[in-house]
Design an enzyme around this catalytic site. Structure first.
Site, short mmCIF file in Angstrom:
data_model
loop_
_atom_site.label_atom_id
_atom_site.label_comp_id
_atom_site.label_asym_id
_atom_site.label_seq_id
_atom_site.Cartn_x
_atom_site.Cartn_y
_atom_site.Cartn_z
N LYS A 126 2.27 2.25 -5.20
CA LYS A 126 2.98 1.80 -6.41
C LYS A 126 2.18 2.11 -7.68
O LYS A 126 2.75 2.53 -8.69
CB LYS A 126 3.27 0.29 -6.33
CG LYS A 126 4.20 -0.07 -5.18
CD LYS A 126 4.36 -1.57 -5.04
CE LYS A 126 3.14 -2.26 -4.49
NZ LYS A 126 2.79 -1.98 -3.11
N GLY A 152 -4.07 -4.10 -4.59
CA GLY A 152 -5.05 -3.08 -4.99
C GLY A 152 -4.26 -1.84 -5.35
O GLY A 152 -3.80 -1.13 -4.47
N HIS A 153 -4.03 -1.64 -6.63
CA HIS A 153 -3.23 -0.49 -7.06
C HIS A 153 -4.16 0.65 -7.50
O HIS A 153 -4.92 0.50 -8.44
CB HIS A 153 -2.28 -0.91 -8.19
CG HIS A 153 -1.19 -1.82 -7.70
ND1 HIS A 153 -0.21 -2.34 -8.48
CD2 HIS A 153 -0.94 -2.31 -6.45
CE1 HIS A 153 0.61 -3.09 -7.75
NE2 HIS A 153 0.16 -3.09 -6.52
N ASP A 156 0.81 -1.22 0.00
CA ASP A 156 0.00 0.00 0.00
C ASP A 156 0.84 1.27 0.00
O ASP A 156 0.42 2.30 0.52
CB ASP A 156 -0.96 0.03 1.21
CG ASP A 156 -1.75 -1.26 1.32
OD1 ASP A 156 -2.24 -1.72 0.28
OD2 ASP A 156 -1.86 -1.80 2.43
N GLN A 179 2.28 -5.82 -3.36
CA GLN A 179 2.55 -5.94 -1.92
C GLN A 179 3.84 -5.16 -1.58
O GLN A 179 4.16 -4.23 -2.28
CB GLN A 179 2.64 -7.41 -1.47
CG GLN A 179 1.30 -8.15 -1.50
CD GLN A 179 0.93 -8.64 -2.87
OE1 GLN A 179 1.70 -9.30 -3.53
NE2 GLN A 179 -0.28 -8.34 -3.31
#
Ligand code: IMP
Length: 423
Positions: free
Chosen positions: A16, A40-41, A13, A224
């Site tokens: 990225k 979750g980007h 988180d 991650q």
């Protein structure tokens, strides 16, 4: 041309997705190399927020090719949902999205196994995203997994059935209460597999090799964070893949001597979602302020993220393991308004002061030792040039660069593409 890497240096988180999006115009190919829909980007542009889970963050750029590499695990159901969202935005992914035949498939029963495993652990649970990541990588290393290329075989459904039946027996073995309707899950899965099959499956390591030879620029996008790495993270509270630089070599088939820049992304403070040790975690007003101002909720699960001060011991370790060549600091804006800031520069570990990241960072062994800094109160979100940044923030940056022996080349001051300061 060498392959550049972009990695998270904390517990995920870090932001990225935003930086990949910002950098994509410089690259021909954006490639994901590990993880799957546990990621979750988040990307924000033109006033809209987009969250990607498995699809590389270059997908919104017309000129970029997006590759899902062999190291990734794909849940066709979640993948289809991501494609549906792209359809709503009129993103043309048919030619720009490529999938490795060697990527592994997450079956509905992998998700159920994840839930059963977590339920059986009780208080010791990992805090998994429950997307089936662990069981899918277990099948991969156990040599039982199903790969994207298998979907091209005429008997793929029989292979699926044999594996799913085995999983059902394993779920029974856990002897925990989990409710599910497998027929319903399978109907959704088979429909999604057909959508997946309409995309381009490729021998991705050959593709990457030829692209490099032809002078194409490639950015490998990590998921991650380094402290969630299966080998170097805070085991067992980690994910099931190598999130560090070496993972890009195995997750794309790129030789180690072909790696160029390694961009390390970190937040100006620290967050963690799920269980596991976190030496600088705050349980006071400061932690609550970081969570509130930073909107610290998981992009995949919506769970609140734990917040704390920057941990330089952990960050140094992540820089070392990854060979970081450039640092990018995210969410500096969230720290505006703190009278003073703390950075953990050493641990008191079993009574001794140490500056390296030890085997076990459980709270009973580790007490953080802090260096304090003056805070700043200016709103950074409207700033666009390095010269506008407050002195106290510049001092904070200079201290980190010196301690980490690596330049900070981007300071992010807000979620939007435009809220990015290049140094
Ligand atoms: P899993 O990868 O879903 O099995 O989750 C294992 C651990 O990694 C849990 O603590 C999750 O919260 C954490 N995790 C997995 N993916 C992410 C991510 O993308 N961001 C932050 N934490 C993650």
């Amino acid at each position: 041309m060498a392959v550049d890497l972009l990695l998270g240096l904390q517990w995920g988180d870090e932001g990225k997705g935003k930086i990949v999006d910002v950098l994509t115009s410089k690259y021909n190919i954006i490639a994901r190399f590990q993880g799957g829909p546990n990621a979750g980007h988040t990307l924000v542009f033109n006033g809209k927020k987009h969250v990607l889970h498995t699809i590389p963050s270059g997908i919104f750029h017309d000129d970029a090719t997006n590759l899902v590499g062999n190291g990734v695990v794909i849940d066709p159901v979640i993948f289809k949902k991501e494609l549906d969202k792209l359809d709503e935005q009129n993103v043309n992914y048919k030619t720009s999205l490529l999938i490795s035949r060697k990527a592994h498939i997450i079956l509905p029963t992998h998700r159920l196994l994840d839930a059963a495993s977590e339920a059986s652990k009780g208080k010791a649970k990992i805090g998994s995203t429950l997307k089936g990541i662990g069981p899918t990588y277990m099948d991969k290393t156990g040599r039982n997994g199903m790969r994207v290329g298998d979907l091209e075989l005429s008997d793929w459904k029989e292979r699926y059935r044999a594996l799913a039946d085995k999983h059902e027996a394993m779920i029974d073995f856990y002897n925990v209460e989990i409710q599910y309707d497998l027929a319903e899950l399978e109907a959704e899965f088979f429909e999604a597999v057909e959508v997946l099959k309409s995309l381009q499956f490729i021998d991705s390591e050959e593709y990457v090799f030829q692209a490099q030879k032809a002078g194409k620029s490639i950015l490998a996008e990590g998921a991650q964070g380094s402290l969630l790495d299966i080998d170097f993270g805070t085991y067992p509270f980690v994910t099931s893949s190598n999130t560090t630089a070496a993972g890009a070599c195995t997750g794309l088939g790129v030789a180690p001597n072909q790696i160029g820049e390694v961009f390390g992304i970190f937040k100006a403070y620290t967050t963690r979602v799920g269980s596991g040790p976190f030496p600088t975690e705050l349980f006071d007003e400061d932690g609550a302020t970081m969570a509130k101002v930073g909107h610290e909720f998981g992009a995949t699960t919506g769970r609140p993220r734990r917040c704390g001060w920057l941990d330089l011991v952990a960050l140094k370790y992540a820089c070392q393991v990854n060979g970081v060549t450039q640092l990018m600091m995210m969410k500096a804006d969230v720290l505006s308004g703190f009278k003073s800031l703390k950075v953990c520069t050493a641990y008191k570990y079993k009574g001794e002061v140490i500056e390296h990241f030890p085997y076990n960072i459980e709270p009973e062994n580790v007490e953080p030792i802090y260096t304090e800094f003056e805070g700043w109160s200016e709103d950074l979100t409207k700033m666009s040039d390095y010269s506008e940044l407050p002195k106290a923030l510049n001092d904070y940056i200079a201290f980190l660069e010196k301690a980490l022996e690596t330049p900070i080349t981007i300071v992010s001051v807000g979620p939007d593409r435009k809220e990015t300061i290049f140094r």
